[in-house]
Design an enzyme around this catalytic site. Structure first.
Site, mmCIF file in Angstrom:
data_model
loop_
_atom_site.group_PDB
_atom_site.id
_atom_site.type_symbol
_atom_site.label_atom_id
_atom_site.label_comp_id
_atom_site.label_asym_id
_atom_site.label_seq_id
_atom_site.Cartn_x
_atom_site.Cartn_y
_atom_site.Cartn_z
ATOM 1 N N GLU B 26 0.845 -1.189 0.000
ATOM 2 C CA GLU B 26 0.000 0.000 0.000
ATOM 3 C C GLU B 26 0.887 1.248 0.000
ATOM 4 O OE1 GLU B 26 -2.289 -0.774 3.520
ATOM 5 O OE2 GLU B 26 -3.122 -2.581 2.628
ATOM 6 N N LEU B 55 -6.038 -1.874 -0.885
ATOM 7 C CA LEU B 55 -5.882 -1.976 0.562
ATOM 8 C C LEU B 55 -6.334 -3.371 1.025
ATOM 9 C CD1 LEU B 55 -7.054 0.806 3.034
ATOM 10 C CD2 LEU B 55 -6.500 -1.539 3.671
ATOM 11 N N GLU B 57 -4.260 -6.537 3.048
ATOM 12 C CA GLU B 57 -2.996 -7.144 3.476
ATOM 13 C C GLU B 57 -2.894 -8.620 3.141
ATOM 14 O OE1 GLU B 57 -4.626 -4.859 5.127
ATOM 15 O OE2 GLU B 57 -3.135 -3.272 5.296
ATOM 16 N N GLN B 79 2.157 -2.018 5.755
ATOM 17 C CA GLN B 79 2.418 -0.639 6.183
ATOM 18 C C GLN B 79 2.835 -0.510 7.651
ATOM 19 O OE1 GLN B 79 -0.764 2.496 5.497
ATOM 20 N NE2 GLN B 79 0.480 2.579 3.659
ATOM 21 N N PHE B 80 2.172 -1.296 8.493
ATOM 22 C CA PHE B 80 2.532 -1.364 9.911
ATOM 23 C C PHE B 80 2.334 -2.799 10.361
ATOM 24 C CE2 PHE B 80 1.573 3.057 9.374
ATOM 25 C CZ PHE B 80 2.440 3.705 10.239
ATOM 26 N N PRO B 86 -4.017 -10.114 9.292
ATOM 27 C CA PRO B 86 -4.746 -10.889 8.278
ATOM 28 C C PRO B 86 -3.833 -11.731 7.390
ATOM 29 C CG PRO B 86 -5.336 -8.547 8.176
ATOM 30 C CD PRO B 86 -4.182 -8.667 9.119
ATOM 31 N N HIS B 126 -0.513 0.928 15.662
ATOM 32 C CA HIS B 126 0.649 1.341 14.867
ATOM 33 C C HIS B 126 1.950 1.120 15.632
ATOM 34 C CE1 HIS B 126 -2.553 3.375 12.663
ATOM 35 N NE2 HIS B 126 -1.719 3.597 11.676
#
Ligand SMILES: Cc1ncc(C[n+]2csc(CCOP(=O)(O)OP(=O)(O)O)c2C)c(N)n1
Ligand SMILES: [Mg+2]
Lengths: 359, 322
Positions: B26, B55, B57, B79-80, B86, B126
């Site tokens: 992403e 978007l 995962e 991303q994090f 998932p 995050h």
């Protein structure tokens, strides 16, 4: 696309004949949300709150659908629904607290049927369907409204949730705030579908594309979908076509991926401006009234900041007390350790400067 | 280079030398990643090889596994770490076991990169560190650098590795400091711990963002005449227990520092192995300084939740005076 007033504030659809009180309420919440958003952005720049996702540009979607929702209905949100959040009766200081890194921002007042914000994208969707199924089982004539973004429609949770909703004919209204972007990814790279609304067809229920910058259209579309849901006719997907006028979050730099022209074009369709023009044409809006609303909003925002900034300090217990109904021995031990460490602290670390944005 | 630049440089080297290397994730393309780790790559290698994904995962990792099965060398960015949950199905049900299931007929040379860890005043979800959950999946390698030089060398090894590697980047020190990093490609072997500073009095072990703290704690203890040996284990799977055990044989005392929650963190595995092999060489019980068994808190409480200098030094003292 379903529309009642166009971007110039001209009536183009059927006159909904809504009463003046409701129209005024719509305008008030949009103005309040916009001003709170402005303020939050300033606070973030001053380091008084952390990373936060501005909502400017999407007020009509949030206020129109929010006001169509009954107090007894439930809302499962994402994280960019400030307008809905406020009008449901969650005090603004909760929003500030949450973005000040204070978990107490999540404590929703007892009488408000909203879940706190969902940060992992799309995860609220199947849950909203489960809650709606529960409502149906309990013979309640209510519904569950679920918000998410255009990006969220790509995740499995979206497909799974809507599939369940179709099969179990649950009283759900799904509101996709299509603000054209998921951070830097444009809507057309999110799905090859022409519209997001059309995805509903595959799950066996209606989807409708609505001008999300038209508060009246959003209100009417949500109202109708809720009536369907409550009379046992099942779920509806509403694609609210709108635009994120600001950055994804305060850590984001949209100039890296979108053009000024696009932004300018959407600024012309500002949901508040167009509704103001419409209200003015009805003789409802005046400069004095605007001033009155702004003064009231400023005052409320100021008080909310004061409350959030003067909240009592958190204690080590707060880190552990809400893990389970009762503390287990291991947590008790960890709490004791933390207290001891804080009480005997010898070395204060000068917290290193932290750079690098995150969304 | 700082760590972000070193990782970017490694990606650049490998994409340039091997056109089977692809990036998917992403915001990795036009935006250059939310931390700018992939900055400039789409401009050089094009949209076909630096792919801005929808978007999703689980989709990203599943798609990357497919590419790997077909012979490409995908690098998936999550991303994090908090959004990696998932992907566990794809990683544990497939990436980690296809070699075993097919006796080597199919393999998945995949890298999954994700920033992890707290201390950056981030929003909830995050700041997690669940590296031990990944290391608990047989068949995955889990690599965690603590400095720019290692980040580059270990990432290049991960990309060239014939098996799936999860590469976790300590975002707290992404831009924390710079060091000399060669422009050309080089490798640091996966599964080799590194003795960062030698010492005889006790062994301090950690990984990722805990390393700078451990080094600082060592400095402070040195003022009191205590010489700690510091080991960066760099990869928790495979885990180089030889290096750690050799040190324990010398010092007889060990403190393991881990940011992740206490129960079943990787520190537990390190200490358990010491129990297996080095019990009689210990002069004191093996200690750990860890996070707590709570979700990583919102930032007002985050400093409480992480091991700090004070706690590392107190634990060391306890071990020393046992
Ligand atoms: C599962 C997951 N992946 C990634 C992220 C990081 N992230 C936060 S918001 C966002 C984009 C969301 O786009 P959209 O659903 O369109 O909502 P918008 O931000 O536009 O309101 C991303 C990738 C996240 N929060 N959750
Ligand atoms: Mg969006």
């Amino acid at each position: 696309m379903f529309q009642i007033i166009d971007s110039n504030g001209k009536l183009v659809g059927l006159d909904p004949n809504l009463d003046e009180k409701l129209l005024k309420e719509m305008y008030w919440w949009m103005v309040y949300a916009r001003m709170a958003d402005d303020k939050a952005l300033k606070l973030q720049r001053q380091g008084r709150i952390g990373t936060f996702p501005p909502t400017t540009g999407q007020e009509a979607t949030q206020v129109g659908s929010g006001l169509a929702t009954d107090k007894e209905d439930w809302i499962f949100p994402a994280f960019r629904e400030l307008g809905t959040y406020l009008l449901r009766g969650i005090p603004l200081e909760k929003m500030f607290l949450y973005f000040m890194g204070d978990v107490r921002g999540n404590i929703i007042p007892e009488n408000v049927r909203n879940l706190p914000m969902y940060v992992p994208v799309s995860t609220q969707i199947p849950q909203a369907v489960g809650a709606a199924y529960g409502m149906k089982l309990s013979n309640k004539k209510n519904a569950v409204v679920c918000f998410f973004g255009d990006g969220a429609t790509s995740k499995g949770d979206f497909s799974e949730g809507l599939n369940f909703a179709g099969i179990f004919n649950t009283p759900n209204v799904f509101i996709c705030q299509n603000n054209q972007w998921a951070i830097s990814v444009p809507r057309k790279k999110q799905t090859a579908s022409k519209t997001i609304a059309q995805k509903a067809i595959a799950y066996g229920f209606p989807g409708i594309l609505v001008d999300g910058n038209d508060v009246l259209a959003m209100y009417l579309a949500t109202k109708e979908a809720l009536e369907r849901a409550k009379s046992g006719d099942g779920p509806t997907l509403i694609e609210a076509y709108t635009y994120r006028l600001r950055m994804h979050t305060t850590a984001d730099d949209p100039t890296r991926y979108r053009t000024d022209e696009e932004l300018k074009e959407w600024e012309q369709r500002d949901p508040i401006t167009r509704f103001r023009i419409y209200l003015e044409s009805l003789g409802i809006w005046s400069k004095e009234w605007q001033k009155e609303l702004e003064t009231k909003a400023e005052d409320m925002i100021k008080k909310a900041i004061e409350k959030a900034e003067n909240i009592e300090e958190l204690k080590p217990e707060d880190l552990f007390s809400y893990m389970y109904l009762e503390m287990n021995p291991s947590l008790t031990e960890q709490l004791d350790y933390l207290k001891k460490m804080l009480a005997t602290k010898e070395i204060e670390e000068n917290s290193e400067k932290i750079e690098g944005g995150f969304p | 280079m700082n760590m972000v630049e070193a990782i970017n440089n490694a990606l650049h080297n490998e994409m340039k030398s091997d056109d089977k290397v692809l990036i998917i994730g992403e915001d990795v393309g036009k935006d250059g990643g939310v931390f700018r780790v992939t900055d400039g790559l789409i401009q050089e290698f094009g949209e076909d090889r630096v792919i801005d994904s929808p978007l999703a995962e689980s989709g990203i990792v599943g798609f990357a596994i497919g590419l790997a099965l077909y012979g490409f060398k995908p690098i998936a960015e999550i991303q994090f770490m908090g959004f990696l949950w998932p992907c566990l199905d794809q990683l544990s049900s497939h990436a980690s076991r296809i070699r075993n299931r097919t006796w080597g007929r199919y393999t998945v040379p995949l890298v999954v990169r994700a920033p992890y860890g707290g201390g950056v005043r981030a929003l909830e979800h995050h700041a997690e560190s669940f590296e031990s959950i990944l290391a608990h999946i047989p068949g995955l390698k889990v690599v965690i650098p603590s400095n720019p030089y290692d980040a580059k060398g270990l990432l290049i090894s991960s990309i060239r590795d014939p098996d799936p590697v999860v590469f976790l980047e300590p975002k707290r020190i992404y831009r924390g400091f710079k060091e000399e990093v060669p422009e050309e490609a080089y490798i640091e072997e996966i599964g080799k711990a590194k003795v960062l500073v030698e010492g005889d009095d006790l062994t301090l072990v950690g990984w990722g963002s805990m390393i700078p703290k451990i080094l600082k704690a060592r400095e402070l203890m040195l003022e009191k005449g205590i010489k700690a040996e510091v080991i960066d284990i760099r990869s928790i799977s495979p885990y180089d227990y030889h290096t750690v055990h050799k040190s324990v044989e010398k010092t007889g005392r060990i403190v393991v520092v881990q940011e992740a929650p206490r129960t079943l963190g990787f520190a537990s595995e390190i200490i358990s192995r010491i129990n297996d092999n080095e019990m009689l060489n210990l002069k004191a019980p093996a200690f750990r300084v860890t996070g707590f068994d709570v979700p990583f808190p919102y930032y007002k409480m985050e400093e409480w939740a992480m091991p700090d200098l004070d706690r590392i030094i107190k634990a060391s003292r306890q071990v020393l005076k046992w």
